[in-house]
Design a protein around this motif. Structure first.
Motif, mmCIF file in Angstrom:
data_model
loop_
_atom_site.group_PDB
_atom_site.id
_atom_site.type_symbol
_atom_site.label_atom_id
_atom_site.label_comp_id
_atom_site.label_asym_id
_atom_site.label_seq_id
_atom_site.Cartn_x
_atom_site.Cartn_y
_atom_site.Cartn_z
ATOM 1 N N LEU A 35 14.554 49.957 86.595
ATOM 2 C CA LEU A 35 13.677 51.099 86.378
ATOM 3 C C LEU A 35 13.172 51.624 87.714
ATOM 4 O O LEU A 35 12.923 50.859 88.645
ATOM 5 C CB LEU A 35 12.478 50.702 85.512
ATOM 6 N N SER A 36 13.016 52.925 87.808
ATOM 7 C CA SER A 36 12.439 53.524 89.007
ATOM 8 C C SER A 36 11.627 54.745 88.607
ATOM 9 O O SER A 36 11.907 55.395 87.593
ATOM 10 C CB SER A 36 13.529 53.915 90.013
ATOM 11 N N ASP A 37 10.614 55.037 89.400
ATOM 12 C CA ASP A 37 9.723 56.145 89.079
ATOM 13 C C ASP A 37 9.171 56.719 90.378
ATOM 14 O O ASP A 37 8.812 55.971 91.298
ATOM 15 C CB ASP A 37 8.578 55.659 88.184
ATOM 16 N N GLY A 87 4.183 58.812 95.341
ATOM 17 C CA GLY A 87 4.248 57.416 94.915
ATOM 18 C C GLY A 87 5.639 57.061 94.431
ATOM 19 O O GLY A 87 6.335 57.897 93.842
ATOM 20 N N TYR A 88 6.055 55.836 94.691
ATOM 21 C CA TYR A 88 7.384 55.384 94.272
ATOM 22 C C TYR A 88 7.297 53.932 93.811
ATOM 23 O O TYR A 88 6.650 53.097 94.450
ATOM 24 C CB TYR A 88 8.382 55.488 95.422
ATOM 25 N N ASN A 89 7.953 53.637 92.677
ATOM 26 C CA ASN A 89 8.012 52.278 92.155
ATOM 27 C C ASN A 89 9.421 51.991 91.652
ATOM 28 O O ASN A 89 10.046 52.848 91.012
ATOM 29 C CB ASN A 89 7.022 52.084 91.001
ATOM 30 N N GLN A 90 9.908 50.796 91.929
ATOM 31 C CA GLN A 90 11.222 50.379 91.445
ATOM 32 C C GLN A 90 11.159 48.924 91.011
ATOM 33 O O GLN A 90 10.555 48.084 91.689
ATOM 34 C CB GLN A 90 12.292 50.555 92.522
ATOM 35 N N LEU A 91 11.767 48.650 89.862
ATOM 36 C CA LEU A 91 11.801 47.300 89.307
ATOM 37 C C LEU A 91 13.231 46.965 88.918
ATOM 38 O O LEU A 91 13.900 47.758 88.248
ATOM 39 C CB LEU A 91 10.897 47.206 88.075
ATOM 40 N N TYR A 92 13.694 45.800 89.343
ATOM 41 C CA TYR A 92 15.004 45.310 88.930
ATOM 42 C C TYR A 92 14.857 43.854 88.510
ATOM 43 O O TYR A 92 14.199 43.067 89.188
ATOM 44 C CB TYR A 92 16.026 45.418 90.061
ATOM 45 N N ASP A 93 15.468 43.506 87.374
ATOM 46 C CA ASP A 93 15.405 42.137 86.875
ATOM 47 C C ASP A 93 16.747 41.755 86.275
ATOM 48 O O ASP A 93 17.357 42.547 85.540
ATOM 49 C CB ASP A 93 14.316 42.008 85.803
ATOM 50 N N SER A 94 17.213 40.553 86.581
ATOM 51 C CA SER A 94 18.437 39.996 86.013
ATOM 52 C C SER A 94 18.178 38.515 85.754
ATOM 53 O O SER A 94 17.150 37.975 86.176
ATOM 54 C CB SER A 94 19.613 40.191 86.977
#
Length: 280
Positions: A35-37, A65-72
Motif C-alpha cells: 500500500l502507498s499513499d 506527506g507520503y506513506n508506504q507499507l509492504y508486508d510478506s
C-alpha cells in the motif's frame, strides 16, 4: 457436572456467534500487502483592507506527506515522510521535514513475531543541523490489504443500485470474488477477470448480468485511491542518536510504538498510531 454443562453452553454460544457473525473486511487475508499513499495540500490567505495601511494578511503553507507499507510472510517495510513549507508575502519563511523507514524480518511465518531496524531523520529551519537516529528491536503484528473484499462489497452495492441482483450475495461468494480480484495480475486481460466474477455472481444469484452491470464491475476493479487495510502491531527497542539536531550529546534512546488499522465498511478506514521516542 454443573461446570461441564456451563462449559458446553459456552462452547455452543461461541459457535453460534461465529456462525451468525457477518462477513467483515478484516476477514480477508492475503500473503502479500503493498500500500502507498501521498497527500499534497496548499492553502493561502490574502486580505488587504483599503482602510488600513499595508496588507493585512498574506500567509499560507504547502504540505506533502507520503506513506508506504509492504508486508510478506518473510519480511516487510514501512516508509513515511512529511514536509511543510511556510509562506509569508508569497516568500518562503520556514520549512520542516521528517522521514522514517523500518525494515522487518519475521522470525516465523506462523506467528507474526519480527525483528526490526529503523532510521529516523528530521530537518527544520530552527535546527542548526539535521537530526538522525537508528533503532532496532522486536515486535509483534501484521497488516493485511483488504481492498479486494472492499471492492467485492462495492460491486454488490453497484449491482443492487442497477437492479441487476435482487438479494445480497452469500459471504462465501463475496470472499470468492475478493480472491479473484486479488489475483488480478494472473489474468492476461481484464475481460477474463470480469467473466470469472460474472460466473460467480450469476451462479449465486440466478440472475443474468447485462452489459451495464459488467461495465460497472470492471470500473470498480480498476478504481484506485481507496485502499483499505486491517491489522495491528506493537514494537519496542533501543536506538542511538547519530546526529543531534542542536549539537548536543548523542543519546541512547528507547523507542516504543503501536499501530492499528480497521475498516468497518468499504467506505471507512480507522487508523491509530502511538509512539514514544526519547532518551533513557
Amino acid at each position: 457436572m454443573k461446570r461441564m454443562v456451563v462449559g458446553l453452553l459456552g462452547c455452543l454460544l461461541v459457535g453460534l456467534l461465529a456462525v451468525a457473525a457477518p462477513l467483515s473486511l478484516c476477514d480477508y487475508h492475503t500473503p502479500e500487502t503493498s500500500l502507498s499513499d501521498m497527500d499534497l495540500s496548499f492553502n493561502y490567505r490574502y486580505f488587504d483592507d483599503p482602510a488600513t495601511e499595508g496588507i493585512d494578511v498574506s500567509s499560507g503553507r504547502v504540505s506533502l506527506g507520503y506513506n508506504q507499507l509492504y508486508d510478506s510472510p518473510a519480511m516487510g517495510f514501512t516508509l513515511a515522510g512529511n514536509g511543510e513549507v511556510s509562506l509569508t508575502g508569497f516568500s518562503v519563511t520556514g520549512w520542516l521535514g521528517q522521514g522514517s523507514g523500518t525494515l522487518r524480518y519475521y522470525l516465523t511465518e506462523d506467528m507474526p513475531f519480527f525483528g526490526f531496524g529503523g532510521v529516523e531523520g528530521s530537518l527544520a529551519t530552527g535546527q542548526p543541523q539535521p537530526g538522525l537516529a537508528l533503532s532496532a528491536g522486536l515486535g509483534y503484528g501484521r497488516f493485511n490489504d483488504v481492498t479486494p473484499l472492499a471492492k467485492a462489497f462495492r460491486i454488490q452495492n453497484d449491482l443492487f443500485a442497477l437492479e441487476a441482483i435482487t438479494d445480497k450475495l452469500p459471504d462465501d461468494v463475496l470472499m470468492a470474488i475478493a480472491k479473484e480480484i486479488g489475483r488480478q495480475i494472473e489474468y492476461a486481460e481484464m475481460k477474463e477477470l470480469v467473466a470469472a466474477i460474472e460466473t460467480l455472481i450469476e451462479d449465486a444469484s440466478g440472475a443474468t448480468l447485462n452489459a451495464r452491470a459488467l461495465l460497472s464491475i470492471e470500473e470498480e476493479i480498476l478504481t484506485t485511491g481507496n485502499e483499505k487495510y486491517c491489522g495491528w502491531s506493537v514494537q519496542g527497542g533501543v536506538g542511538y542518536e547519530i546526529i543531534d539536531p542542536f549539537g548536543g550529546e548523542k543519546d541512547l534512546l528507547i523507542t516504543l510504538s503501536a499501530d492499528a488499522a480497521f475498516a468497518p465498511e468499504p467506505g471507512s478506514q480507522f487508523l491509530f498510531h502511538a509512539s514514544f521516542f526519547g532518551p533513557f
